[in-house]
Design an enzyme around this catalytic site. Structure first.
Site, PDB file in Angstrom:
ATOM      1  N   ARG A   1       0.790  -1.151  -0.135  1.00 13.88           N
ATOM      2  CA  ARG A   1       0.013   0.077  -0.082  1.00 13.88           C
ATOM      3  C   ARG A   1       0.819   1.182   0.008  1.00 13.88           C
ATOM      4  O   ARG A   1       0.474   2.401   0.628  1.00 13.88           O
ATOM      5  CB  ARG A   1      -0.818   0.085   1.162  1.00 13.88           C
TER       6      ARG A   1
ATOM      7  N   SER B   1     -10.867  -0.529   3.530  1.00 16.90           N
ATOM      8  CA  SER B   1     -10.227  -0.726   4.928  1.00 16.90           C
ATOM      9  C   SER B   1      -9.808   0.449   5.371  1.00 16.90           C
ATOM     10  O   SER B   1      -9.107   1.317   4.720  1.00 16.90           O
ATOM     11  CB  SER B   1      -8.964  -1.512   4.593  1.00 16.90           C
TER      12      SER B   1
ATOM     13  N   GLU C   1      -4.992   3.005   6.562  1.00 13.69           N
ATOM     14  CA  GLU C   1      -4.652   3.136   5.227  1.00 13.69           C
ATOM     15  C   GLU C   1      -5.484   4.058   4.544  1.00 13.69           C
ATOM     16  O   GLU C   1      -5.013   4.636   3.427  1.00 13.69           O
ATOM     17  CB  GLU C   1      -5.090   1.607   4.603  1.00 13.69           C
TER      18      GLU C   1
END
Ligand code: EPU
Length: 341
Positions: free
Chosen positions: A181, A229, A299
């Site tokens: 990520r 998320s 995130e």
């Protein structure tokens, strides 16, 4: 008294003329549908518009933060908004070219639509992306992934327009420094195109896999207003499992609630407050740390928090004010995070 950033924004608005919209809705362009306005918004349909943004930024000085907006599926905009320039990609950045197994997609192209298009065209390797409601540009920047795959598995190179230098160049995957990520792409970089390397297969097989991903998401992840998320998974564990094990499913602060279906999804009520979502994130971080000894890292991109003078204009739907850090993000979207089947 006009702040330094406010004065620089006035200057930019003047030099961008009709291209720029002042006090444009930003939170409403996210899948959370909460949060305030952006001080200045430009819809960039080609590189010439990006060059104008570069010149306007340079003329205004370096005090104006920039946000590249994709599909708004991974960001939370504070209730007091974002005091900067938001660039929303469209026009030629929404084009897709497919030559044999090479796909060149513009930064504004939707991951879900491209996953369906490539599968229907008999290409495999991108089916997992039907689970990602973001744009190609946002997905390259954060090396988005799911179902055991991520962008860096199929990305050959990305074309990036640098708003600081005013130049665009193709950057090879190795130089993008992608990880879980993350990548080396900065707030002032605009991913205008991505080149993907897929493989041939039977369309029916790829479409079946696309269907499986959609079915899995429907049964494991909630719909409603959320940004996917909230936290990254810590090494060898899952943020959802940790939040669930701490007994936090259903925990509510004001208009924000932890999903009872998946603990790493935080839902907002309609006409809710971004600051309630932010408070819930902070509360969960601290409770999970206390109970499990793990420090979760968001995130979700947090936009316009921490700028008490972020006088970009209040969202029409929210009443509270904001706290914390500035960041960038992605484009409007479906009313729900999850794509309907
Ligand atoms: N779990 C729980 N309780 C919960 C939720 C999950 O115990 O409330 C457990 C599950 O039983 C499973 C584990 O946690 O054993 C992992 O859960 P899941 O399979 O749902 O995957 P995830 O790690 O939570 C990741 C990505 C998702 C992606 C899915 C599917 C991250 C942070 N999230 O979720 O990506 O859709 O895998 O591949 O990497 C996103 O990035 O926004 C996103 C939704």
């Amino acid at each position: 008294m006009v702040s330094e950033t406010g004065a620089a924004i006035d200057k930019m608005a003047e030099s961008l003329g009709r291209r720029a919209v002042r006090r444009a809705p930003l939170g409403q362009r996210t899948t959370y549908r909460v949060g305030g306005n952006v001080a200045l918004m430009v819809e960039a349909t080609d590189e010439a518009t990006l060059s104008e943004c570069h010149l306007a930024l340079r003329a205004a000085g370096s005090t104006v933060p920039v946000l590249v907006v994709g599909k708004g599926s991974n960001m939370l905009v504070s209730d007091s908004g974002f005091c900067g320039l938001a660039i929303w990609l469209g026009g030629e950045f929404a084009a897709v070219e497919i030559t044999d197994t090479t796909v060149i997609a513009g930064g504004a192209v939707g991951m879900q639509a491209l996953a369906r298009q490539t599968a229907a065209g008999g290409l495999t390797g991108f089916e997992w992306a039907v689970g990602i409601p973001g744009s190609i540009g946002g997905a390259v920047r954060m090396n988005a992934g799911g179902h055991g795959s991520q962008m860096s598995d199929v990305l050959r190179r990305a074309r990036v327009f640098d708003l600081e230098s005013g130049e665009s160049v193709w950057i090879e995957l190795a130089e993008l420094a992608t990880g879980y990520r993350r990548s080396a792409i900065k707030d002032t970089d605009v991913v205008v195109q991505a080149e993907l390397d897929l493989a041939r297969c039977e369309p029916a097989a790829a479409l079946e896999m696309v269907g499986e991903v959609v079915r899995w998401r429907l049964s494991h992840q909630p719909g409603g207003l959320n940004g996917g998320s909230v936290f990254k998974n810590p090494p060898d564990d899952s943020a959802g499992r940790l939040i669930d094990a701490t007994g936090l499913k259903g925990l509510r602060i004001g208009t924000a609630e932890i999903s009872r279906k998946h603990a790493n999804f935080f839902q907002s009520d309609r006409n809710g407050s971004a600051d309630d979502v932010k408070s819930l994130i902070e509360k969960v971080r601290s409770l999970v740390h206390e109970a499990q000894g793990v420090e979760l890292e968001p995130e979700l991109r947090m936009i316009g928090f921490g700028h008490p003078k972020a006088a970009a204009g209040q969202a029409s739907t929210s009443t509270s004010t904001s706290t914390s850090s500035t960041e960038s993000g992605s484009r409007p979207s479906d009313s729900r995070y999850r794509e309907d089947p």
